[in-house]
Write a protein that holds these residues in place. Structure first.
Motif, PDB file in Angstrom:
ATOM      1  N   GLN A  53       0.816  -1.214   0.000  1.00  8.74           N
ATOM      2  CA  GLN A  53       0.000   0.000   0.000  1.00  8.74           C
ATOM      3  C   GLN A  53       0.851   1.266   0.000  1.00  8.74           C
ATOM      4  OE1 GLN A  53      -2.608  -0.364   3.384  1.00  8.74           O
ATOM      5  NE2 GLN A  53      -3.934  -1.868   2.404  1.00  8.74           N
ATOM      6  N   THR A  54       2.049   1.175   0.541  1.00 10.37           N
ATOM      7  CA  THR A  54       2.937   2.331   0.624  1.00 10.37           C
ATOM      8  C   THR A  54       3.660   2.595  -0.694  1.00 10.37           C
ATOM      9  OG1 THR A  54       3.255   1.791   2.965  1.00 10.37           O
ATOM     10  CG2 THR A  54       4.775   3.382   2.033  1.00 10.37           C
ATOM     11  N   CYS A  55       3.693   1.585  -1.562  1.00 15.22           N
ATOM     12  CA  CYS A  55       4.401   1.739  -2.837  1.00 15.22           C
ATOM     13  C   CYS A  55       3.635   2.649  -3.798  1.00 15.22           C
ATOM     14  CB  CYS A  55       4.624   0.374  -3.482  1.00 15.22           C
ATOM     15  SG  CYS A  55       5.895  -0.602  -2.645  1.00 15.22           S
ATOM     16  N   ASP A  56       4.363   3.281  -4.700  1.00 19.68           N
ATOM     17  CA  ASP A  56       3.759   4.140  -5.721  1.00 19.68           C
ATOM     18  C   ASP A  56       3.307   3.334  -6.927  1.00 19.68           C
ATOM     19  OD1 ASP A  56       4.451   6.854  -4.498  1.00 19.68           O
ATOM     20  OD2 ASP A  56       6.432   5.922  -4.607  1.00 19.68           O
ATOM     21  N   PHE A  57       4.014   2.244  -7.215  1.00 20.57           N
ATOM     22  CA  PHE A  57       3.698   1.403  -8.370  1.00 20.57           C
ATOM     23  C   PHE A  57       3.797  -0.061  -7.970  1.00 20.57           C
ATOM     24  CE2 PHE A  57       5.705   5.264  -9.944  1.00 20.57           C
ATOM     25  CZ  PHE A  57       4.832   5.687 -10.947  1.00 20.57           C
ATOM     26  N   VAL A  58       2.978  -0.893  -8.608  1.00 21.51           N
ATOM     27  CA  VAL A  58       3.117  -2.348  -8.511  1.00 21.51           C
ATOM     28  C   VAL A  58       3.414  -2.842  -9.921  1.00 21.51           C
ATOM     29  CG1 VAL A  58       2.005  -4.540  -7.941  1.00 21.51           C
ATOM     30  CG2 VAL A  58       1.498  -2.489  -6.586  1.00 21.51           C
ATOM     31  N   VAL A  59       4.514  -3.575 -10.062  1.00 21.14           N
ATOM     32  CA  VAL A  59       4.918  -4.069 -11.379  1.00 21.14           C
ATOM     33  C   VAL A  59       4.997  -5.586 -11.342  1.00 21.14           C
ATOM     34  CG1 VAL A  59       6.126  -1.964 -12.024  1.00 21.14           C
ATOM     35  CG2 VAL A  59       7.367  -3.745 -10.805  1.00 21.14           C
ATOM     36  N   SER A  60       4.678  -6.205 -12.466  1.00 16.08           N
ATOM     37  CA  SER A  60       4.609  -7.664 -12.522  1.00 16.08           C
ATOM     38  C   SER A  60       5.379  -8.192 -13.728  1.00 16.08           C
ATOM     39  CB  SER A  60       3.147  -8.121 -12.628  1.00 16.08           C
ATOM     40  OG  SER A  60       2.398  -7.696 -11.504  1.00 16.08           O
ATOM     41  N   LEU A  61       5.812  -9.430 -13.592  1.00 20.31           N
ATOM     42  CA  LEU A  61       6.457 -10.148 -14.681  1.00 20.31           C
ATOM     43  C   LEU A  61       5.469 -11.148 -15.258  1.00 20.31           C
ATOM     44  CD1 LEU A  61       9.806 -10.837 -12.835  1.00 20.31           C
ATOM     45  CD2 LEU A  61       9.507  -9.261 -14.740  1.00 20.31           C
ATOM     46  N   PRO A  62       5.495 -11.381 -16.569  1.00 21.46           N
ATOM     47  CA  PRO A  62       4.551 -12.357 -17.146  1.00 21.46           C
ATOM     48  C   PRO A  62       4.893 -13.766 -16.694  1.00 21.46           C
ATOM     49  CG  PRO A  62       6.162 -11.650 -18.790  1.00 21.46           C
ATOM     50  CD  PRO A  62       6.385 -10.788 -17.588  1.00 21.46           C
ATOM     51  N   MET A  63       3.892 -14.531 -16.351  1.00 15.54           N
ATOM     52  CA  MET A  63       4.077 -15.922 -15.947  1.00 15.54           C
ATOM     53  C   MET A  63       3.424 -16.798 -17.020  1.00 15.54           C
ATOM     54  SD  MET A  63       5.786 -15.434 -13.223  1.00 15.54           S
ATOM     55  CE  MET A  63       5.896 -17.170 -12.809  1.00 15.54           C
ATOM     56  N   LEU A  64       4.238 -17.367 -17.875  1.00 17.41           N
ATOM     57  CA  LEU A  64       3.731 -18.077 -19.049  1.00 17.41           C
ATOM     58  C   LEU A  64       3.699 -19.590 -18.863  1.00 17.41           C
ATOM     59  CD1 LEU A  64       5.670 -15.996 -21.748  1.00 17.41           C
ATOM     60  CD2 LEU A  64       3.418 -15.552 -20.737  1.00 17.41           C
ATOM     61  N   GLY A  65       4.199 -20.063 -17.745  1.00 18.20           N
ATOM     62  CA  GLY A  65       4.233 -21.500 -17.504  1.00 18.20           C
ATOM     63  C   GLY A  65       3.178 -21.943 -16.522  1.00 18.20           C
ATOM     64  N   LYS A  66       3.424 -23.067 -15.895  1.00 18.71           N
ATOM     65  CA  LYS A  66       2.457 -23.658 -14.968  1.00 18.71           C
ATOM     66  C   LYS A  66       2.555 -23.067 -13.562  1.00 18.71           C
ATOM     67  CE  LYS A  66       1.119 -26.934 -17.931  1.00 18.71           C
ATOM     68  NZ  LYS A  66      -0.243 -26.947 -18.518  1.00 18.71           N
ATOM     69  N   VAL A  67       3.741 -22.577 -13.188  1.00 20.20           N
ATOM     70  CA  VAL A  67       3.904 -22.025 -11.838  1.00 20.20           C
ATOM     71  C   VAL A  67       3.473 -20.565 -11.833  1.00 20.20           C
ATOM     72  CG1 VAL A  67       5.766 -23.607 -11.248  1.00 20.20           C
ATOM     73  CG2 VAL A  67       6.323 -21.391 -12.258  1.00 20.20           C
ATOM     74  N   ASN A  68       3.108 -20.063 -10.662  1.00 18.93           N
ATOM     75  CA  ASN A  68       2.558 -18.703 -10.600  1.00 18.93           C
ATOM     76  C   ASN A  68       3.478 -17.702  -9.936  1.00 18.93           C
ATOM     77  OD1 ASN A  68       2.381 -19.439  -7.955  1.00 18.93           O
ATOM     78  ND2 ASN A  68       0.153 -19.249  -7.779  1.00 18.93           N
ATOM     79  N   SER A  69       4.728 -18.089  -9.651  1.00 19.55           N
ATOM     80  CA  SER A  69       5.641 -17.123  -9.056  1.00 19.55           C
ATOM     81  C   SER A  69       7.077 -17.520  -9.368  1.00 19.55           C
ATOM     82  CB  SER A  69       5.451 -17.041  -7.537  1.00 19.55           C
ATOM     83  OG  SER A  69       5.824 -18.254  -6.919  1.00 19.55           O
ATOM     84  N   LEU A  70       7.966 -16.522  -9.275  1.00 20.84           N
ATOM     85  CA  LEU A  70       9.393 -16.750  -9.454  1.00 20.84           C
ATOM     86  C   LEU A  70      10.092 -16.705  -8.108  1.00 20.84           C
ATOM     87  CD1 LEU A  70      10.184 -14.440 -12.515  1.00 20.84           C
ATOM     88  CD2 LEU A  70      10.223 -16.934 -12.501  1.00 20.84           C
ATOM     89  N   ASN A  71      11.277 -17.287  -8.057  1.00 20.04           N
ATOM     90  CA  ASN A  71      12.125 -17.105  -6.894  1.00 20.04           C
ATOM     91  C   ASN A  71      12.329 -15.613  -6.668  1.00 20.04           C
ATOM     92  OD1 ASN A  71      15.134 -16.530  -6.064  1.00 20.04           O
ATOM     93  ND2 ASN A  71      14.592 -18.487  -5.149  1.00 20.04           N
TER      94      ASN A  71
END
Length: 257
Positions: free
Chosen positions: A215-233
């Motif tokens: 909530q304190t951040c100015d921006f939320v940025v995401s990376l595309p997840m094109l495989g079966k898993v939903n997050s990166l290390n």
């Protein structure tokens, strides 16, 4: 023993006199462990010294103290020296100013795995960041495992440990630093401008960026997840964002074919 080997070792000191001397020595102390329930006398004095030195104070049971102390009579107290000296946020900002650059900070939000924190520090150093911020609680600290995972980068990358990450972020925002959280459901990471002062916030794999920090951040940025898993290390995701900041700062554009 060479300097590299010394920095990879974690020094555990046990016993009241030994811990007192460690705290007086000026060597960075990561954590003071006190027997649960002991509050007055020597325990209170050691806790005050540890807090003044920037160390975390933890109340633990005798089983934990026995494991830390080995065969040493711990007398209800033990301490772990840090593998590196903690910096202050002000020192990190001064580092950017001395280089004539806009601040570029990495904020590790409850990264508890020392290998991940070490990898983040290593990438931050390579990508030209000026420093890393970690919270005092619920975070890996500058242990030997973190030093080793950083591949020596901890010797060159200042790390500040703050009591409250949100409060630190609010203060940094007042000083013109924009906060970018790496999390789900944000804007594409490469479609955002990272002009000016930048704080890249990296959350843990399990929980991501915590609610108040997000909530304190100015921006939320995401990376595309094109495989079966939903997050990166966490360190991998953080590395991609750090190098996007570096790419924009270097003025390097993608090749158009």
């Amino acid at each position: 023993m060479d300097q590299h080997s010394e920095q990879e070792q974690t020094l555990i000191v046990a016993g009241r006199n030994a811990v007192t001397e460690l705290l007086k020595s000026g060597r960075p102390v990561d954590t003071l462990y006190l027997r649960r329930g002991e509050q007055g006398g020597t325990a209170a004095k050691l806790a005050a010294m540890a807090k003044q030195a920037g160390a975390v104070v933890k109340q633990v049971d005798d089983k934990k103290l026995d494991a830390l102390a080995g065969n040493v009579n711990h007398q209800g107290v033990a301490a772990a020296a840090a593998a590196a000296q903690y910096a202050t946020v002000e020192q990190i900002l001064e580092r950017a100013e001395e280089r004539g650059e806009q601040p570029f900070l990495i904020l590790a939000d409850e990264i508890e795995d020392p290998h991940n924190l070490g990898a983040i520090i290593r990438t931050a150093e390579a990508a030209g960041a000026h420093g890393v911020l970690i919270p005092k609680r619920r975070s890996a600290s500058l242990t030997a495992a973190v030093y080793k995972a950083s591949a020596g980068a901890l010797s060159h990358m200042p790390v500040a440990r703050v009591s409250n990450l949100v409060a630190a972020m609010e203060e940094l925002k007042k000083r013109g630093i924009w906060m970018y959280a790496a999390d789900m459901d944000g804007q594409p990471w490469c479609g955002v401008s990272y002009d000016g002062g930048v704080g890249v916030v990296i959350g843990s794999e399990g929980r991501g960026v915590t609610r108040l920090v997000k909530q304190t951040c100015d921006f939320v940025v995401s990376l595309p997840m094109l495989g079966k898993v939903n997050s990166l290390n966490a360190s991998v995701a953080g590395g991609i964002l750090m190098y996007e900041v570096a790419r924009q700062r270097l003025g390097q554009n993608a090749v158009n074919k």
